[in-house]
Scaffold this active site. Structure first.
Site, PDB file in Angstrom:
ATOM      1  N   TYR A  94       0.840  -1.210   0.000  1.00 51.98           N
ATOM      2  CA  TYR A  94       0.000   0.000   0.000  1.00 51.98           C
ATOM      3  C   TYR A  94       0.868   1.251   0.000  1.00 51.98           C
ATOM      4  O   TYR A  94       0.561   2.236  -0.658  1.00 51.98           O
ATOM      5  CB  TYR A  94      -0.936   0.006   1.227  1.00 51.98           C
ATOM      6  CG  TYR A  94      -1.953   1.133   1.132  1.00 51.98           C
ATOM      7  CD1 TYR A  94      -3.187   0.908   0.528  1.00 51.98           C
ATOM      8  CD2 TYR A  94      -1.659   2.395   1.610  1.00 51.98           C
ATOM      9  CE1 TYR A  94      -4.109   1.930   0.401  1.00 51.98           C
ATOM     10  CE2 TYR A  94      -2.572   3.434   1.485  1.00 51.98           C
ATOM     11  CZ  TYR A  94      -3.795   3.188   0.890  1.00 51.98           C
ATOM     12  OH  TYR A  94      -4.700   4.213   0.758  1.00 51.98           O
ATOM     13  N   PHE A 154      -7.090  21.552 -24.565  1.00 49.48           N
ATOM     14  CA  PHE A 154      -7.391  20.126 -24.638  1.00 49.48           C
ATOM     15  C   PHE A 154      -8.618  19.900 -23.765  1.00 49.48           C
ATOM     16  O   PHE A 154      -8.800  20.554 -22.733  1.00 49.48           O
ATOM     17  CB  PHE A 154      -6.228  19.224 -24.221  1.00 49.48           C
ATOM     18  CG  PHE A 154      -6.596  17.784 -24.420  1.00 49.48           C
ATOM     19  CD1 PHE A 154      -6.699  17.262 -25.701  1.00 49.48           C
ATOM     20  CD2 PHE A 154      -6.924  16.971 -23.347  1.00 49.48           C
ATOM     21  CE1 PHE A 154      -7.121  15.952 -25.901  1.00 49.48           C
ATOM     22  CE2 PHE A 154      -7.341  15.657 -23.549  1.00 49.48           C
ATOM     23  CZ  PHE A 154      -7.441  15.152 -24.826  1.00 49.48           C
ATOM     24  N   THR A 155      -9.455  18.944 -24.165  1.00 51.00           N
ATOM     25  CA  THR A 155     -10.781  18.767 -23.570  1.00 51.00           C
ATOM     26  C   THR A 155     -10.744  18.632 -22.043  1.00 51.00           C
ATOM     27  O   THR A 155     -11.339  19.442 -21.327  1.00 51.00           O
ATOM     28  CB  THR A 155     -11.440  17.524 -24.187  1.00 51.00           C
ATOM     29  OG1 THR A 155     -10.545  16.421 -24.048  1.00 51.00           O
ATOM     30  CG2 THR A 155     -11.760  17.730 -25.662  1.00 51.00           C
ATOM     31  N   ASP A 208       2.120  20.213 -20.396  1.00 48.86           N
ATOM     32  CA  ASP A 208       1.355  18.998 -20.682  1.00 48.86           C
ATOM     33  C   ASP A 208       2.264  18.145 -21.557  1.00 48.86           C
ATOM     34  O   ASP A 208       2.347  18.360 -22.769  1.00 48.86           O
ATOM     35  CB  ASP A 208       0.033  19.340 -21.383  1.00 48.86           C
ATOM     36  CG  ASP A 208      -0.754  18.077 -21.723  1.00 48.86           C
ATOM     37  OD1 ASP A 208      -0.164  16.962 -21.679  1.00 48.86           O
ATOM     38  OD2 ASP A 208      -1.950  18.186 -22.046  1.00 48.86           O
ATOM     39  N   LYS A 249       0.249   7.564 -23.377  1.00 51.86           N
ATOM     40  CA  LYS A 249       0.659   7.868 -24.769  1.00 51.86           C
ATOM     41  C   LYS A 249       2.147   7.567 -24.933  1.00 51.86           C
ATOM     42  O   LYS A 249       2.517   6.417 -25.096  1.00 51.86           O
ATOM     43  CB  LYS A 249       0.335   9.336 -25.091  1.00 51.86           C
ATOM     44  CG  LYS A 249      -1.143   9.628 -25.347  1.00 51.86           C
ATOM     45  CD  LYS A 249      -1.952   9.758 -24.106  1.00 51.86           C
ATOM     46  CE  LYS A 249      -3.283  10.422 -24.341  1.00 51.86           C
ATOM     47  NZ  LYS A 249      -4.100  10.438 -23.117  1.00 51.86           N
ATOM     48  N   ARG A 284     -12.850  15.398 -33.815  1.00 48.75           N
ATOM     49  CA  ARG A 284     -12.177  16.463 -33.063  1.00 48.75           C
ATOM     50  C   ARG A 284     -12.606  17.784 -33.697  1.00 48.75           C
ATOM     51  O   ARG A 284     -11.867  18.433 -34.423  1.00 48.75           O
ATOM     52  CB  ARG A 284     -10.649  16.319 -33.133  1.00 48.75           C
ATOM     53  CG  ARG A 284     -10.091  15.093 -32.472  1.00 48.75           C
ATOM     54  CD  ARG A 284      -9.805  15.187 -30.975  1.00 48.75           C
ATOM     55  NE  ARG A 284     -10.922  15.122 -30.070  1.00 48.75           N
ATOM     56  CZ  ARG A 284     -10.813  14.755 -28.793  1.00 48.75           C
ATOM     57  NH1 ARG A 284      -9.657  14.362 -28.289  1.00 48.75           N
ATOM     58  NH2 ARG A 284     -11.850  14.771 -27.995  1.00 48.75           N
ATOM     59  N   PHE A 339     -18.457  14.787 -26.115  1.00 51.37           N
ATOM     60  CA  PHE A 339     -18.061  13.930 -27.233  1.00 51.37           C
ATOM     61  C   PHE A 339     -17.989  12.457 -26.848  1.00 51.37           C
ATOM     62  O   PHE A 339     -18.176  11.588 -27.689  1.00 51.37           O
ATOM     63  CB  PHE A 339     -16.715  14.386 -27.822  1.00 51.37           C
ATOM     64  CG  PHE A 339     -15.588  14.407 -26.820  1.00 51.37           C
ATOM     65  CD1 PHE A 339     -15.388  15.501 -26.008  1.00 51.37           C
ATOM     66  CD2 PHE A 339     -14.732  13.324 -26.691  1.00 51.37           C
ATOM     67  CE1 PHE A 339     -14.361  15.517 -25.068  1.00 51.37           C
ATOM     68  CE2 PHE A 339     -13.698  13.327 -25.770  1.00 51.37           C
ATOM     69  CZ  PHE A 339     -13.519  14.435 -24.951  1.00 51.37           C
TER      70      PHE A 339
HETATM   71  O1  PLI Z   1      -6.643  10.514 -20.934  1.00 52.35           O
HETATM   72  P1  PLI Z   1      -5.803  11.001 -19.810  1.00 52.35           P
HETATM   73  O2  PLI Z   1      -6.600  11.413 -18.638  1.00 52.35           O
HETATM   74  O3  PLI Z   1      -4.722  10.040 -19.444  1.00 52.35           O
HETATM   75  O4  PLI Z   1      -5.008  12.286 -20.336  1.00 52.35           O
HETATM   76  C1  PLI Z   1      -5.640  13.469 -20.665  1.00 52.35           C
HETATM   77  C2  PLI Z   1      -4.869  14.193 -21.747  1.00 52.35           C
HETATM   78  C3  PLI Z   1      -4.196  15.323 -21.440  1.00 52.35           C
HETATM   79  N1  PLI Z   1      -3.502  16.012 -22.407  1.00 52.35           N
HETATM   80  C4  PLI Z   1      -3.468  15.591 -23.685  1.00 52.35           C
HETATM   81  C5  PLI Z   1      -2.715  16.391 -24.674  1.00 52.35           C
HETATM   82  C6  PLI Z   1      -4.137  14.452 -24.052  1.00 52.35           C
HETATM   83  O5  PLI Z   1      -4.070  14.061 -25.317  1.00 52.35           O
HETATM   84  C7  PLI Z   1      -4.883  13.709 -23.078  1.00 52.35           C
HETATM   85  C8  PLI Z   1      -5.666  12.597 -23.425  1.00 52.35           C
HETATM   86  N2  PLI Z   1      -5.884  12.281 -24.688  1.00 52.35           N
HETATM   87  C9  PLI Z   1      -6.621  11.339 -25.201  1.00 52.35           C
HETATM   88  C10 PLI Z   1      -7.431  10.406 -24.389  1.00 52.35           C
HETATM   89  C11 PLI Z   1      -6.653  11.256 -26.629  1.00 52.35           C
HETATM   90  O6  PLI Z   1      -7.328  10.358 -27.177  1.00 52.35           O
HETATM   91  O7  PLI Z   1      -6.010  12.080 -27.277  1.00 52.35           O
END
Ligand code: PLI
Length: 488
Positions: free
Chosen positions: A73, A125-126, A216, A259, A383, A450
């Site tokens: 933990y 970003f969303t 970011d 990513k 998008r 979306f």
């Molecule tokens: O999906 P998260 O919560 O791990 O990360 C959010 C996020 C933050 N910044 C940027 C630039 C992103 O591209 C992002 C998430 N992007 C997704 C899910 C995408 O499909 O692009």
């Protein structure tokens, strides 16, 4: 000169079968999903280009690391390995793990943003903007104008327009700007990089006013690769060195490790300021978990630490971006309108040029994503106006210049042959583009619409009975009962 091809710096040890569906099956699936590719079942998808987030293939090293999970933990050894990797490859001093990127955005926004603050960024970003708004801030777009025009080939469309930032500072005062949020590889602009020169100039300007830069860094390695390829003075620097230099101009970072770092789940907040770190590790226990796991299993942190090291290898990133460029060039050669220059994590189709007869109010990119799915079982993502949501104060739809469909390429997952199949499918839709009609929204969730919104064709085909189920959705009020304020 003789042609010299490149190839992926790995061989494949394990495969997962994918299945094709019939057109009838896809027709049913997309209707049942309210013409929203997020609502499709993955087993109804042949090639999945919805996102590069959490969908990459982990390496044998990462999988081996999973077996070394220390599932304590508190104080798991994998946390310390992650902390070491972040210090070594990114140079940030303090780390708070989170379950994914938005977990880090949440904590950071709550800590740094006060009611009425302005948060400038190189395009929204969303999830990032939503967390800024929920914390009481207002996002302000300071990206260069070129980023809003898909046809302009300017190589660093992720750059900040420093004049726009100076204006904001003059108008609101530096004390109303808690930080500037800088994405490396600007997702919503089509996967476009920021230059090191611009970042350095931004650092000078923000230093003058005592404003932080928050990075970011979700796709920082891809941005570093573009700097290596395109920016004067960087061609003999490694991606690893460039990544570290980028981070050195910033005060902290939010990361979706799903990513660049090629894990299925994971993220972190990294900062240099000790007080901010103390506050963040206190807050993380409320929302994510203890500060040495942040919602993750030990094994996830281990895979992340290994993935970070792999993500900055020159050969890996050249192949990753090379595959995206291969698909982009195929589409360009066929005359398909895509965002230029070709991005690094996906190819973005310009739906306004592809379907000029469909007005933005009828969601051309949403419909194009549905058509590409229908054509070949290839899942992509809108998008455009749907992703952009509504203005928090007026409740009106944001109407972004860019109305795009993103063909996002997961890392190390698909082959060049898959790229050929994808390109052929898009070309077939392009040939019959005049038949494609617009959509109307029948259900709109309050936040990040979306993901779950539903649609219907404006003009259903005759004898079409498959909309019967949509009655339930049609009865939902579009825009919510109090359509407007509070709708994002
Ligand atoms: O999906 P998260 O919560 O791990 O990360 C959010 C996020 C933050 N910044 C940027 C630039 C992103 O591209 C992002 C998430 N992007 C997704 C899910 C995408 O499909 O692009």
């Amino acid at each position: 000169m003789e042609k010299q091809s490149w190839a992926e710096p790995y061989k494949i040890k394990m495969v997962e079968p994918v299945f094709e569906t019939t057109r009838e099956q896809r027709q049913k699936a997309i209707k049942e999903s309210g013409y929203n590719t997020f609502l499709l079942k993955s087993e109804d998808v042949y090639i999945d280009l919805l996102t590069d987030s959490g969908t990459s293939a982990m390496s044998d090293r990462q999988w081996a690391g999973m077996m070394l999970g220390d599932e304590a933990y508190a104080g798991s050894r994998n946390f310390f390995n992650l902390e070491d990797a972040i210090r070594e490859f990114y140079g940030y001093r303090f780390v708070v793990p989170t379950h994914q990127g938005r977990g880090a955005e949440h904590i950071l926004s709550q800590l740094l943003i006060d009611d009425g603050d302005i948060v400038p960024g190189n395009m929204y970003f969303t999830t990032t903007r939503l967390h800024q708004e929920l914390a009481g801030g207002k996002f302000a777009d300071i990206i260069v104008d070129e980023a809003h025009d898909p046809k302009i080939t300017f190589p660093f469309k992720g750059n900040v327009d420093l004049t726009k930032l100076e204006k904001l500072i003059a108008e609101h005062g530096a004390e109303k700007i808690p930080y500037v949020c800088i994405a490396t590889t600007v997702n919503m602009a089509g996967g476009q990089p920021i230059s090191m020169k611009n970042l350095k100039e931004l650092r000078e300007l923000t230093n003058k006013h005592g404003i932080k830069i928050i990075h970011d860094m979700t796709r920082v390695a891809e941005n570093a690769f573009m700097i290596q390829q395109l920016e004067a003075g960087y061609s003999d620097r490694s991606v690893k060195e460039i990544v570290k230099e980028i981070c050195s101009y910033t005060d902290g970072a939010t990361m979706s490790a799903k990513k660049d770092a090629m894990v299925n789940i994971g993220g972190f907040l990294a900062v240099n300021d000790e007080q901010l770190f103390d506050d963040a590790r206190n807050l993380v226990v409320i929302y994510e978990g203890l500060h040495t796991y942040g919602g993750l299993a030990g094994r996830d942190m281990e895979a992340m630490a290994i993935g970070i090291a792999e993500s900055v290898q020159d050969k890996h990133i050249a192949a990753r971006v090379g595959q995206v460029q291969y698909l982009g060039r195929k589409l360009l050669d066929a005359g398909i309108p895509i965002v230029l220059p070709i991005g690094t994590h996906g190819v973005f189709i310009d739906a306004k040029q592809f379907l000029p007869h469909i007005p933005q109010e009828e969601f051309p990119a949403q419909q194009l994503a549905a058509e590409i799915y229908l054509e070949a079982g290839v899942r992509s993502m809108e998008r455009g106006v749907v992703s952009a949501g509504r203005d928090q104060v007026t409740g009106k739809n944001h109407m972004p210049e860019l109305e795009l469909v993103r063909l996002t390429i997961p890392r190390r997952v698909y082959t060049q042959a898959h790229m050929d199949v994808i390109a052929e499918a898009v070309i077939r839709v392009y040939k019959r583009r005049e038949e494609v009609q617009g959509l109307k929204m029948t259900y709109e969730p309050k936040y990040l619409r979306f993901f779950q919104a539903r649609f219907q064709p404006i003009a259903p085909e005759p004898n079409d009975t498959t909309h019967e189920n949509d009655e339930t959705f049609a009865s939902c009020t579009v825009g919510g009962a109090d359509s407007g304020v509070g709708q994002l």
